[in-house]
Write a protein that holds these residues in place. Structure first.
Motif, PDB file in Angstrom:
ATOM      1  N   SER A 243      -8.212   2.976   3.100  1.00 40.23           N
ATOM      2  CA  SER A 243      -7.607   4.234   2.296  1.00 40.23           C
ATOM      3  C   SER A 243      -8.185   4.145   0.977  1.00 40.23           C
ATOM      4  O   SER A 243      -8.449   3.057   0.598  1.00 40.23           O
ATOM      5  CB  SER A 243      -6.394   4.484   2.725  1.00 40.23           C
ATOM      6  OG  SER A 243      -5.520   3.508   2.207  1.00 40.23           O
ATOM      7  N   GLU A 244      -7.950   5.172   0.338  1.00 40.61           N
ATOM      8  CA  GLU A 244      -8.086   5.193  -1.266  1.00 40.61           C
ATOM      9  C   GLU A 244      -7.245   4.046  -2.098  1.00 40.61           C
ATOM     10  O   GLU A 244      -7.855   2.976  -2.447  1.00 40.61           O
ATOM     11  CB  GLU A 244      -7.763   6.471  -1.576  1.00 40.61           C
ATOM     12  CG  GLU A 244      -8.839   7.096  -2.819  1.00 40.61           C
ATOM     13  CD  GLU A 244      -8.552   8.400  -3.198  1.00 40.61           C
ATOM     14  OE1 GLU A 244      -7.973   8.611  -4.163  1.00 40.61           O
ATOM     15  OE2 GLU A 244      -8.840   9.181  -2.349  1.00 40.61           O
ATOM     16  N   ILE A 245      -6.024   4.133  -1.608  1.00 41.95           N
ATOM     17  CA  ILE A 245      -5.027   3.175  -2.288  1.00 41.95           C
ATOM     18  C   ILE A 245      -5.161   1.776  -1.810  1.00 41.95           C
ATOM     19  O   ILE A 245      -5.324   0.670  -2.587  1.00 41.95           O
ATOM     20  CB  ILE A 245      -3.499   3.381  -2.202  1.00 41.95           C
ATOM     21  CG1 ILE A 245      -3.389   4.789  -2.647  1.00 41.95           C
ATOM     22  CG2 ILE A 245      -2.761   2.664  -2.620  1.00 41.95           C
ATOM     23  CD1 ILE A 245      -2.970   4.861  -4.124  1.00 41.95           C
TER      24      ILE A 245
ATOM     25  N   ASP B  52       0.829  -1.170  -0.111  1.00 41.35           N
ATOM     26  CA  ASP B  52      -0.043   0.110  -0.162  1.00 41.35           C
ATOM     27  C   ASP B  52       0.819   1.230  -0.056  1.00 41.35           C
ATOM     28  O   ASP B  52       0.681   2.222  -0.858  1.00 41.35           O
ATOM     29  CB  ASP B  52      -0.711  -0.034   1.399  1.00 41.35           C
ATOM     30  CG  ASP B  52      -2.052   0.609   0.983  1.00 41.35           C
ATOM     31  OD1 ASP B  52      -2.486   1.018  -0.191  1.00 41.35           O
ATOM     32  OD2 ASP B  52      -2.733   1.016   2.262  1.00 41.35           O
ATOM     33  N   MET B  53       1.910   1.370   0.749  1.00 37.32           N
ATOM     34  CA  MET B  53       2.792   2.341   1.070  1.00 37.32           C
ATOM     35  C   MET B  53       3.629   2.485  -0.219  1.00 37.32           C
ATOM     36  O   MET B  53       3.648   3.889  -0.840  1.00 37.32           O
ATOM     37  CB  MET B  53       3.667   2.497   2.173  1.00 37.32           C
ATOM     38  CG  MET B  53       3.073   2.599   3.333  1.00 37.32           C
ATOM     39  SD  MET B  53       4.195   2.091   4.806  1.00 37.32           S
ATOM     40  CE  MET B  53       5.527   3.185   4.958  1.00 37.32           C
TER      41      MET B  53
ATOM     42  N   LYS C 205       2.319   6.630  -6.956  1.00 36.54           N
ATOM     43  CA  LYS C 205       1.188   7.454  -7.475  1.00 36.54           C
ATOM     44  C   LYS C 205       1.668   8.809  -7.368  1.00 36.54           C
ATOM     45  O   LYS C 205       1.483   9.493  -8.093  1.00 36.54           O
ATOM     46  CB  LYS C 205      -0.049   7.271  -6.676  1.00 36.54           C
ATOM     47  CG  LYS C 205      -1.282   7.828  -7.306  1.00 36.54           C
ATOM     48  CD  LYS C 205      -2.650   7.580  -6.588  1.00 36.54           C
ATOM     49  CE  LYS C 205      -3.709   8.297  -7.009  1.00 36.54           C
ATOM     50  NZ  LYS C 205      -4.589   8.849  -5.759  1.00 36.54           N
ATOM     51  N   GLU C 206       2.434   9.305  -6.505  1.00 33.62           N
ATOM     52  CA  GLU C 206       2.655  10.561  -6.404  1.00 33.62           C
ATOM     53  C   GLU C 206       3.763  10.792  -7.298  1.00 33.62           C
ATOM     54  O   GLU C 206       4.141  11.918  -7.606  1.00 33.62           O
ATOM     55  CB  GLU C 206       3.360  10.650  -4.981  1.00 33.62           C
ATOM     56  CG  GLU C 206       2.132  11.405  -4.023  1.00 33.62           C
ATOM     57  CD  GLU C 206       2.777  11.422  -2.585  1.00 33.62           C
ATOM     58  OE1 GLU C 206       3.936  11.732  -2.393  1.00 33.62           O
ATOM     59  OE2 GLU C 206       2.161  11.046  -1.824  1.00 33.62           O
TER      60      GLU C 206
ATOM     61  N   SER D   6      -5.885  -1.555  -3.948  1.00 33.59           N
ATOM     62  CA  SER D   6      -5.153  -2.566  -3.928  1.00 33.59           C
ATOM     63  C   SER D   6      -5.857  -3.891  -3.448  1.00 33.59           C
ATOM     64  O   SER D   6      -5.808  -5.051  -4.084  1.00 33.59           O
ATOM     65  CB  SER D   6      -3.860  -2.713  -3.149  1.00 33.59           C
ATOM     66  OG  SER D   6      -4.249  -2.660  -1.846  1.00 33.59           O
TER      67      SER D   6
ATOM     68  N   PHE E 272       3.290   3.838 -11.615  1.00 29.99           N
ATOM     69  CA  PHE E 272       2.076   3.544 -10.713  1.00 29.99           C
ATOM     70  C   PHE E 272       1.033   2.456 -11.285  1.00 29.99           C
ATOM     71  O   PHE E 272       0.803   1.351 -10.713  1.00 29.99           O
ATOM     72  CB  PHE E 272       1.085   4.776 -10.282  1.00 29.99           C
ATOM     73  CG  PHE E 272       0.025   4.425  -9.461  1.00 29.99           C
ATOM     74  CD1 PHE E 272      -0.027   3.989  -8.134  1.00 29.99           C
ATOM     75  CD2 PHE E 272      -1.127   4.858 -10.029  1.00 29.99           C
ATOM     76  CE1 PHE E 272      -1.130   3.718  -7.504  1.00 29.99           C
ATOM     77  CE2 PHE E 272      -2.380   4.335  -9.340  1.00 29.99           C
ATOM     78  CZ  PHE E 272      -2.378   3.874  -7.923  1.00 29.99           C
TER      79      PHE E 272
ATOM     80  N   HIS F 137       4.155   7.857   7.545  1.00 30.83           N
ATOM     81  CA  HIS F 137       2.982   7.170   7.131  1.00 30.83           C
ATOM     82  C   HIS F 137       2.083   6.513   8.400  1.00 30.83           C
ATOM     83  O   HIS F 137       2.615   5.386   8.810  1.00 30.83           O
ATOM     84  CB  HIS F 137       3.217   6.294   6.142  1.00 30.83           C
ATOM     85  CG  HIS F 137       2.023   5.512   5.712  1.00 30.83           C
ATOM     86  ND1 HIS F 137       1.568   5.928   4.608  1.00 30.83           N
ATOM     87  CD2 HIS F 137       1.544   4.525   6.015  1.00 30.83           C
ATOM     88  CE1 HIS F 137       0.438   5.173   4.228  1.00 30.83           C
ATOM     89  NE2 HIS F 137       0.285   4.252   5.229  1.00 30.83           N
TER      90      HIS F 137
ATOM     91  N   GLU G  29       1.413   3.874  -3.014  1.00 24.46           N
ATOM     92  CA  GLU G  29       1.009   5.361  -2.493  1.00 24.46           C
ATOM     93  C   GLU G  29       2.242   6.351  -3.227  1.00 24.46           C
ATOM     94  O   GLU G  29       2.106   7.418  -3.983  1.00 24.46           O
ATOM     95  CB  GLU G  29       0.789   5.559  -1.187  1.00 24.46           C
ATOM     96  CG  GLU G  29      -0.235   6.637  -0.712  1.00 24.46           C
ATOM     97  CD  GLU G  29      -0.705   6.294   0.631  1.00 24.46           C
ATOM     98  OE1 GLU G  29      -0.061   7.166   1.660  1.00 24.46           O
ATOM     99  OE2 GLU G  29      -1.457   5.564   0.560  1.00 24.46           O
TER     100      GLU G  29
END
Lengths: 550, 673
Positions: free
Chosen positions: B546-548, B424-425, B431-432, B552, B438, B540, B428
């Protein structure tokens, strides 16, 4: 007691050189070996006696040499320089001396002699008395080379070594021994022509020069202080080149290397051990002592060429080693490849490179002797050296296998084993060398700036190819299933072989874990040598050289 | 007590070394024969190390995460000229994390090995190798500087070589171990050059740094935040990127990143405990660890970071695609390891430093467990590794099946098992950083769930397709599985700061990237890389939803569903027919032939390098030696020719003298004229 000690201090070096010679003279008076002794038959009582005598003698020589090993509980003797004018009008004297560099080479010589003699008890069965006499004469001349403090005396010992070596290969060698021994002698003599020319040139230039006594011309201390400044640069370049070619034959440097595979392949195992272990180091020692010690100005100008030769030596011969079909030739070519690291370190012209070069000299001596011992142990059992004939020995000869693997790992520069420290120093020294920046400032050869870095970079390919040929060899010799041919015929190492290999392995580990103990012995000598190479911008950063150029 | 363990942390690598030496000496002198002594010595040495690691953990967690301190002790190892190489130990959050992972997993695997290798004649030898590996790996973890790490880096490589080639009488194993070593040597070649290049540009800087900071060492990791910007200025961006890439080559080989990855799947020829320990949990992660250690090099150069991210993402993707087609259970797991290492590498590249190391941490547990499960299966099926000959093993191996399922869920990033949090991390962070990366990672995550559940369904559900008699699980092999199942489930959540663990230490808070921003700003006045100043990672605190996380989860569930439909108890379509379709067939060929990397390398070695080497050898024996022999022959043949002149007949000599005098006098007369 004090008198005895001072006597030994005074004449230690001469005694050290004469001691093996003395044994060489005693051996002929030992009881004769029966004529019925053959290569494969059981050993007679007399033969055992000769073997035992030789082992004891070599141990004694080694212990005696250890007496001057500083920094250990052994080091009770501080040898004095010896100087006797021999032919004063020709500048030739009998001058002996020692320092850290000579010291480690002497110890390496006597140590490998002991190892080689113990190996001989297994591998040499015929004409023992002559064999051991030759071995000890060889030792004397080697010790003389490393202890001489007079260029001419050095040359004398350097040439003396040829005779016993020729006989050792020509009598106890393999099927093509005549060719190999003749090639070895002629090739080395070819190199000697250049050496003699160079040394004579030194005499003619220095004779009558200001501040130089004719009777002391060849003394190292004269060469050290008077050579630069007396001899014009162009002549220095020529003499440097002549000496370099002379020593290149012995080292060997491509393209003067083709005697070595033949000599190694034909020489009996214990002689191969000495040949790779020390004889090559005579060339390296000569390069360090003469070319880079006495000719700093020439060395600076020719360093780029030396670096290029080093790369060729390392990478080209590693490639040649990769495709050898003869196991002993493969190891022989790997020796040539490793000698490339010595000249790469020297070409760096800095403390680190010099330290590394000398370290490689020592480490290669131990490792290559062990590798040849491993090859010999296989040959002794199979009577073939062709890699294709081997296969799957790992399961039947585990001791040979693990020692061979261990020594291969040492040879390919595995950290915490002996070669790693030397090779690292060579890489770090040569890569950060600014030997070529001087040239830029001289206005010539402006594009040399990255040569040393490029040379070091290409040489690093050697660590990949080196691993490739050794591991591939191990795979073909030891891995896989045992072939039908050797089923039930292969045996493992015997006690003497284990003794030799284990002793060598012990040193591989000890100096691998603590390389400082070795560098401590010689670093003052090479550090002093490196101080001759003070470049105007002595800083080791790219930025400072950039500024220096602008 | 705690202080004893803390102050003597350097003993951690030394224990296994002592154990190895004792076993080696005693076994070669035949002082004992009992197998349990070998095992006891090695497991004991690792257990002692584990105690040290736990003590270090307490020491770390007693600190404020925002201001962790580090301990660095050095001993001079070698000194020449301006170089002083030191060996020492470094205790900080990263090394503590790795110490825990390595000692804990090592210990369990060493226990497991007792069951797996019980009947092998090389039992004690195997434990010696395991102990030597532990020595090297723990030495690597505790390294204070890059030079020391290079030492242990090579040593873990050779241990890996020894262990892959443990059954060296099998030709495949013999080939695989050589390949692994050589591939890693190629990486080390780059790493060495990178280090040299880095030093070349900063030698003066290091000298002044060392004189101002006694007690540190050349190439000390904690000085990289200062040294890297300096090197960037000296070398310029282009050269700096090259140096960074060369340094990255080491991790690329060790952590099986494209294109230096081909050794890892072949390494599965080694015994399974080795695959679990070295080629899944610890050694292959060393590459990521090294990147983490020299992270400032990548932080200060956007192009270097981009290389890391792209290499990582490609590795993740390619590994996953190949894993889709594997039928050998260990090979499938190996490619999944490669893919997961790609995730970690991507994380380092996209700036998600903590995420990458967190994934390393969680992955170590569940991947070690998965491999041990596969070992249990292989052991039970009498060395059968092909999943096509398995199936329906659930009833025979219940504990193995359950733990394998747990591992599969964890690696797929499902229902908040440990893999979920770290993946997940990473997503994230990616994505940034950049959308293509991503997207690639999301696709890979989908494939991960699919192929992992595929292996699960093929192995444990359906009916048994093999012929070998299936044994029951051995107890000593099952305990480590159960122990590893616990962290595989919970460790992710526990260290993510979510309820009910909000008072537990948060992984990302302790593992922080070095801070290079002030140095870079000071040196460059914010000119060239100011845009990249965002190296501060916000700590974090994971959330259950969460969204991500939802994304996933959805992706993962989709993968599971697809696997269930295709490989579950009732497949919905005939896969063999599906594979015949043109596009699918070519893709299938590409994936199952592993993107042709092996062919490419074999072709290069055989068709290019060996040809070149053979040509060199011919040149050597033909031209160079030919010249030498020609010289010798021409001397003797000219001698042979000249000796004919010496006839011994007086008439000939007089005739020669007469004609010579005639010619000379003619010449003399001619010169007078």
């Amino acid at each position: 007691m004090a008198d005895v000690l001072s006597f030994f201090n005074q004449y230690y070096l001469s005694i050290l050189i004469l001691l093996p010679l003395l044994f060489a003279l005693i051996i002929p008076f030992l009881p004769d070996q029966p004529a019925s002794d053959s290569q494969d038959g059981p050993e007679s009582k007399q033969a055992k006696g000769i073997h035992t005598f030789a082992v004891l003698a070599s141990v004694l020589i080694h212990l005696f040499a250890m007496l001057s090993w500083t920094g250990s509980w052994f080091g009770v003797i501080t040898p004095k320089e010896e100087l006797y004018h021999w032919l004063p009008s020709f500048g030739i004297s009998y001058a002996l001396g020692t320092d850290g560099l000579s010291q480690i080479m002497v110890i390496l010589t006597t140590f490998l002699l002991t190892m080689s003699v113990v190996a001989s008890t297994v591998y040499i069965k015929t004409r023992l008395k002559l064999y051991y006499s030759m071995l000890f004469i060889l030792t004397s001349s080697l010790l003389g080379v490393f202890l001489a403090r007079d260029a001419f005396l050095f040359l004398l010992f350097y040439e003396l070594e040829l005779i016993p070596m020729y006989l050792l290969i020509a009598i106890w060698g393999g099927p093509r021994r005549d060719y190999a021994s003749m090639k070895f002698v002629l090739y080395t003599l070819f190199g000697s022509v250049f050496l003699i020319a160079g040394i004579l040139a030194i005499f003619f230039y220095l004779d009558g020069a200001k501040g130089v006594e004719t009777s002391e011309i060849f003394l190292f201390k004269t060469l050290d202080t008077h050579l630069v400044g007396t001899i014009p640069l162009l002549a220095q370049l020529w003499i440097f080149s002549a000496l370099f070619i002379g020593f290149s034959v012995k080292l060997p440097v491509v393209p003067f290397h083709t005697w070595l595979p033949d000599a190694h392949v034909e020489a009996p195992t214990p002689v191969s051990m000495l040949l790779a272990g020390i004889l090559l180091k005579m060339g390296a020692y000569g390069l360090v002592r003469f070319c880079f010690g006495f000719f700093p100005e020439a060395a600076v100008s020719l360093a780029p060429a030396v670096a290029v030769l080093a790369v060729i030596n390392i990478v080209y011969t590693a490639g040649v080693a990769l495709v050898q079909t003869d196991l002993k030739k493969l190891i022989a070519y790997s020796s040539v490849s490793h000698m490339g690291f010595v000249i790469l370190g020297l070409a760096a012209l800095n403390t680190t490179g010099f330290n590394g070069a000398v370290f490689v000299m020592f480490s290669h001596g131990i490792v290559s002797a062990a590798l040849f011992m491993c090859v010999g142990s296989l040959y002794h059992r199979t009577h073939t050296r062709m890699i294709a004939d081997y296969g799957g020995f790992g399961s039947v000869s585990p001791t040979i296998f693990y020692f061979f693997m261990f020594m291969s790992m040492a040879s390919l520069g595995l950290p915490l084993l002996i070669s790693f420290a030397g090779e690292s120093l060579v890489f770090y020294g040569s890569f950060t060398s600014n030997a070529f920046h001087t040239l830029i400032q001289l206005g010539k050869l402006g594009s040399w700036q990255w040569t040393m870095q490029a040379a070091a970079g290409f040489s690093a390919l050697g660590i990949v190819i080196g691993a490739a040929y050794l591991l591939w060899m191990l795979q073909r010799v030891f891995f896989g299933p045992l072939s039908e041919r050797w089923q039930g015929k292969m045996t493992d190492a015997n006690r003497s072989e284990v003794l030799v290999l284990a002793t060598l392995a012990l040193f591989v580990i000890a100096y691998g874990f603590a390389p400082k103990f070795l560098t401590h012995q010689y670093e003052d000598v090479v550090d002093k040598m490196a101080t001759q190479y003070q470049f105007p911008d002595g800083k080791y950063t790219l930025s400072s050289t950039k500024e220096g150029r602008e | 007590m705690q202080y004893y363990f803390l102050n003597n942390i350097w003993m951690v690598p030394v224990y296994p070394l002592i154990a190895a030496v004792i076993i080696l000496i005693c076994r070669s002198l035949d002082l004992y024969r009992s197998k349990e002594i070998s095992m006891g010595l090695v497991v004991g040495s690792t257990f002692l190390g584990f105690l040290h690691a736990v003590a270090a953990c307490f020491w770390l967690f007693a600190q404020d995460p925002a201001h962790t301190v580090f301990v660095e002790k050095n001993l001079e190892w070698l000194h020449a000229g301006p170089f002083t190489f030191s060996i020492g130990y470094l205790l900080d959050s990263m090394s503590v994390m790795m110490l825990v992972v390595v000692t804990f997993i090592s210990m369990l695997i060493q226990i497991y090995t007792h069951g797996y290798m019980e009947k092998d004649p090389g039992y004690s030898k195997f434990y010696v190798y395991l102990a030597l590996f532990n020595f090297s790996m723990l030495g690597l973890v505790l390294s204070t500087n890059l030079f020391q790490m290079y030492i242990f880096w090579e040593l873990v490589g050779v241990c890996s070589y020894l262990l892959i080639g443990f059954w060296f009488t099998r030709p495949a194993a013999a080939k695989a171990c050589v390949k692994a070593f050589l591939m890693n040597r190629v990486g080390d070649f780059g790493l060495l050059l990178g280090i040299l290049g880095f030093l070349y540009c900063s030698m003066g800087w290091w000298q002044s740094y060392l004189s101002h900071n006694p007690g540190t060492s050349l190439l000390s990791f904690h000085a990289f935040a200062l040294a890297a910007p300096h090197v960037l200025v000296v070398a310029g961006p282009g050269l700096f990127t090259l140096i960074a890439f060369l340094i990255l080559m080491g991790p690329m080989a060790k952590s099986a990143q494209v294109p230096l990855h081909t050794w890892l799947p072949d390494a599965m020829e080694g015994p399974t405990p080795i695959s679990a320990l070295i080629h899944a949990a610890t050694m292959v992660a060393a590459g990521i660890y090294l990147v983490g250690r020299v992270y400032p090099i990548f932080q200060v150069s956007p192009s270097a970071t981009a290389i890391v991210a792209v290499v990582g993402a490609l590795t993740a993707f390619i590994g996953a695609t190949i894993a889709l087609t594997q039928t050998d259970i260990k090979k499938a797991l190996a490619y999944s390891t490669m893919s997961q290492l790609g995730f970690m590498m991507t994380a380092m590249g996209v700036g998600a430093f903590a995420a990458g190391l967190f994934h390393l941490f969680t992955h170590a547990f569940f991947k070690a467990m998965l491999f041990l499960c596969s070992g249990s299966v292989i052991h039970a099926c009498e060395d059968e590794q092909d999943m096509r000959n398995m199936g329906g093993l659930w009833s025979k191996l219940p504990i193995t099946a359950w733990t394998y399922l747990i591992g599969t869920i964890a690696i797929s990033g499902l229902i908040w098992f440990s893999g979920f949090w770290s993946k997940d991390m990473i997503l994230e962070g990616a994505k940034e950083y950049a959308t293509p990366i991503f997207a690639l990672l999301v696709l890979t995550a989908f494939m991960t769930a699919f192929y992992m559940f595929r292996t699960f369904f093929l192995t444990f559900t359906g009916s048994y397709r093999g012929s070998a008699h299936v044994h029951h699980e051995s107890k000593v092999m099952v305990y480590p599985l159960v122990v590893l199942a616990v962290p595989s489930i919970v460790i992710g959540a526990m260290l993510s700061g979510v309820a009910p663990f909000e008072h537990w230490p948060v992984f990302a808070a302790y593992i922080q990237p070095p801070d290079v921003t002030p140095v870079v700003m000071g040196m460059l006045h914010g000119s060239t890389i100011a845009g990249h100043g965002a190296v501060h990672e916000t700590v974090h605190h994971g959330a259950w939803i969460s969204e991500i996380g939802l994304l996933s989860l959805g992706i993962g569930l989709a993968g599971v569903a697809l696997a269930f439909l295709l490989y579950g108890p009732k497949p919905i379509m005939n896969l063999e027919q599906f594979k015949q379709k043109p596009v699918i067939a070519s893709l299938n060929r590409l994936f199952s032939r592993k993107w042709y990397f092996d062919e490419l390398y074999a072709g290069f070695v055989e068709k290019v390098y060996l040809v070149f080497a053979k040509a060199s050898a011919r040149f050597d024996s033909g031209s160079i030696d030919g010249l030498v022999n020609w010289t010798g022959r021409s001397v003797s043949s000219s001698g042979a020719a000249l000796k004919e002149l010496q006839t011994g007949r007086v008439q000939t000599y007089i005739a020669v003298i007469f004609y010579a005098i005639l010619v000379l006098s003619l010449l003399f007369i001619y010169s007078l004229l």
